[in-house]
Write a protein that holds these residues in place. Structure first.
Motif, mmCIF file in Angstrom:
data_model
loop_
_atom_site.group_PDB
_atom_site.id
_atom_site.type_symbol
_atom_site.label_atom_id
_atom_site.label_comp_id
_atom_site.label_asym_id
_atom_site.label_seq_id
_atom_site.Cartn_x
_atom_site.Cartn_y
_atom_site.Cartn_z
ATOM 1 N N THR A 194 -6.887 -54.604 27.796
ATOM 2 C CA THR A 194 -6.457 -55.772 28.379
ATOM 3 C C THR A 194 -5.937 -56.653 28.387
ATOM 4 O O THR A 194 -4.728 -56.979 29.037
ATOM 5 C CB THR A 194 -7.848 -56.742 28.275
ATOM 6 O OG1 THR A 194 -9.151 -56.233 28.729
ATOM 7 C CG2 THR A 194 -7.432 -57.363 29.911
ATOM 8 N N THR A 195 -5.632 -56.779 26.881
ATOM 9 C CA THR A 195 -3.625 -58.277 26.694
ATOM 10 C C THR A 195 -2.955 -57.292 26.806
ATOM 11 O O THR A 195 -2.133 -57.727 26.892
ATOM 12 C CB THR A 195 -4.893 -57.987 24.510
ATOM 13 O OG1 THR A 195 -5.535 -58.983 24.069
ATOM 14 C CG2 THR A 195 -3.630 -59.319 24.175
ATOM 15 N N GLU A 196 -2.783 -55.768 25.634
ATOM 16 C CA GLU A 196 -2.181 -54.968 25.795
ATOM 17 C C GLU A 196 -1.745 -54.616 27.196
ATOM 18 O O GLU A 196 -0.422 -54.657 27.902
ATOM 19 C CB GLU A 196 -1.937 -54.044 25.347
ATOM 20 C CG GLU A 196 -2.015 -53.707 23.316
ATOM 21 C CD GLU A 196 -1.422 -54.225 23.102
ATOM 22 O OE1 GLU A 196 0.038 -53.873 24.368
ATOM 23 O OE2 GLU A 196 -1.523 -55.226 22.016
ATOM 24 N N LEU A 197 -2.534 -54.236 28.275
ATOM 25 C CA LEU A 197 -1.867 -54.444 29.997
ATOM 26 C C LEU A 197 -1.127 -55.673 30.152
ATOM 27 O O LEU A 197 -0.234 -55.862 30.696
ATOM 28 C CB LEU A 197 -3.302 -53.477 30.557
ATOM 29 C CG LEU A 197 -3.055 -53.800 31.913
ATOM 30 C CD1 LEU A 197 -1.794 -52.214 31.705
ATOM 31 C CD2 LEU A 197 -4.594 -53.258 33.210
ATOM 32 N N LEU A 198 -2.157 -56.335 29.652
ATOM 33 C CA LEU A 198 -1.231 -57.451 30.273
ATOM 34 C C LEU A 198 0.218 -57.672 30.138
ATOM 35 O O LEU A 198 1.278 -58.449 30.838
ATOM 36 C CB LEU A 198 -1.849 -59.145 30.385
ATOM 37 C CG LEU A 198 -3.270 -59.176 30.569
ATOM 38 C CD1 LEU A 198 -4.412 -60.494 30.020
ATOM 39 C CD2 LEU A 198 -2.877 -59.236 32.899
ATOM 40 N N GLU A 199 0.197 -57.445 28.671
ATOM 41 C CA GLU A 199 1.436 -57.965 27.844
ATOM 42 C C GLU A 199 2.770 -56.892 28.362
ATOM 43 O O GLU A 199 3.847 -57.171 28.751
ATOM 44 C CB GLU A 199 1.737 -57.872 26.529
ATOM 45 C CG GLU A 199 0.884 -59.188 25.842
ATOM 46 C CD GLU A 199 0.987 -60.113 26.052
ATOM 47 O OE1 GLU A 199 2.155 -60.311 25.895
ATOM 48 O OE2 GLU A 199 0.802 -61.120 26.229
#
Length: 457
Positions: A225-230
């Motif tokens: 989730t974090t990576e997708l947002l970044e």
């Protein structure tokens, strides 16, 4: 252990000399991995049509490859941050063997489907490999050594293209027409398989130690989730938007250079020999631009301006020479041979050599720009992934432009315009985002050949 080394150890400073966990050793290792996998792949692609008489199947396979590469190039940085160094690179390198095997299959059966599927799978793997490679190459060195580390990697990587060029040259020496033989593909597959195994020798980023005792990064693996947002944020990042045209152009010209210069002008055995010169030019170009970008007598901003100016001038001259060459041959296939064509062979060879030089200085400049935008592997893996993703989207379009029988002159003009548009935007990026940032411990990268300044302290 001597007194000097013992004193260093007491201060937490690694001893001088060879260290497996030093940044330079790890950059050399990732260079060797790319020597075996994308380096050999580049040598194969440089034959024009993947060594096939009819380039249509390979054009379609490359379109599938670069389409998935565009997606996973962008996602690759996030995947790298989740899976870590070894697993990400092992998965990525394994797909190169599959793709080359599909061309071996096509050599016998002339069925496109396997090659197209293998191309799509390779695009996924290449996205993972290059995101990991970009993180290693741009985050391990200190600010004053980034150009040198990039040129070191690029030289080792493109040595794969040089060695790979000899494989089709030797194995097809007595053939002047037709597709390359099975031994050519088998030779490439052996190198690629070894490269996949070599990824297991790389260390995680947090185990890499600079000469001052600091670790490159304390890697905290992220979550999807974090990576997708970044990653989504990158599409709104003005720095990435300025880098977009250069990223799009940086592999677009391969289709023209491989299919219409090397693929159309020369005999089969001469194509392999030409690739030796093309990838050797890459090595020379990377060293030259690396020297300019690491010139310690100038500020980092001035080095950036100088790098863009040099690449723009050389690029304009080379594309101009290519345009003159296209007007001369006007779509003809003269079948130039290194032994039989005499002086007629020299001019096109120099042009093809120059295209390799331009590729190296252009891409090294872009990587240096990326390295100047951050320091930690997580951020730079995302930046590198974005670069490779956009680059691959451009390449996917380029292979289809060629598949639709666009004239060689039109393809050249498109490439010339794309690279030219990127230069002023790179100047703006240097002006707004590249800043001088002194190292807190000075020049401590003794493993690149400098004296270890940290010991003096």
């Amino acid at each position: 252990m001597g007194l000097d080394n013992e004193a260093q150890a007491n201060k937490g400073i690694p001893s001088k000399g060879f260290r497996y966990n030093s940044p330079v050793v790890q950059v050399i290792l990732i260079g060797l991995v790319c020597f075996c996998c994308p380096g050999m792949f580049n040598a194969l692609q440089g034959m024009g049509g993947g060594g096939q008489v009819n380039a249509q199947a390979v054009n379609n396979a490359n379109t599938a490859l670069y389409t998935t590469f565009a997606v996973f190039g962008i996602l690759g940085g996030g995947i790298y941050n989740i899976l870590g160094t070894r697993l990400t690179l092992l998965i990525g390198c394994s797909t190169y063997v599959l793709f080359t095997g599909s061309l071996l299959y096509y050599n016998h059966n002339q069925h496109q489907l396997f090659a197209i599927i293998a191309g799509a799978v390779l695009g996924i793997g290449a996205g993972l490999l290059w995101a990991g490679q970009g993180a290693i190459m741009t985050s391990y060195p200190t600010e004053d050594k980034k150009g040198r580390y990039i040129s070191l990697f690029w030289s080792i990587f493109n040595l794969g293209g040089v060695v790979g060029g000899f494989i089709p040259f030797i194995s097809n020496y007595h053939r002047t027409a037709g597709s390359v033989n099975d031994g050519t593909y088998i030779g490439f597959m052996c190198f690629m398989g070894f490269g996949a195994l070599l990824t297991l020798t790389l260390l995680p980023a947090h185990k890499v130690v600079r000469n001052d005792g600091t670790r490159v990064s304390i890697m905290k693996y992220s979550n999807p989730t974090t990576e997708l947002l970044e990653i989504l944020k990158l599409f709104l990042d003005w720095k990435m938007l300025l880098l977009f045209p250069a990223s799009w152009a940086s592999n677009f010209f391969y289709t023209y250079q491989f299919n219409h210069v090397n693929g159309k002008l020369f005999t089969l055995r001469t194509k392999g020999l030409n690739n030796v010169f093309y990838w050797a030019a890459q090595m020379l170009g990377s060293v030259g631009i690396g020297y300019i970008l690491d010139n310690g007598s100038q500020s980092r901003k001035k080095r950036g301006y100088m790098g863009v100016a040099v690449v723009a001038l050389i690029g304009t001259a080379i594309w101009g020479g290519g345009f003159a060459n296209e007007l001369k041959y006007n779509g003809k296939n003269p079948n130039l041979d290194f032994k039989n064509s005499g002086a007629s062979y020299a001019g096109p060879l120099v042009l093809y050599f120059s295209y390799g030089l331009l590729d190296a200085i252009f891409q090294n400049l872009v990587y240096w720009m990326i390295g100047a935008l951050g320091d930690d592997p997580q951020t730079l893996s995302r930046y590198s992934g974005f670069y490779k993703g956009v680059q691959s989207a451009g390449a996917a379009v380029a292979w289809q432009v060629d598949a639709h029988k666009t004239s060689p002159v039109a393809e050249l003009v498109i490439n010339w315009c794309l690279t030219t548009i990127s230069y002023p935007l790179l100047l703006v990026l240097v002006a707004l985002a590249v800043h001088d940032k002194p190292s807190p411990v000075g020049n401590f990268e003794g493993d690149m050949g400098d004296e270890d300044e940290s010991v003096k302290r």
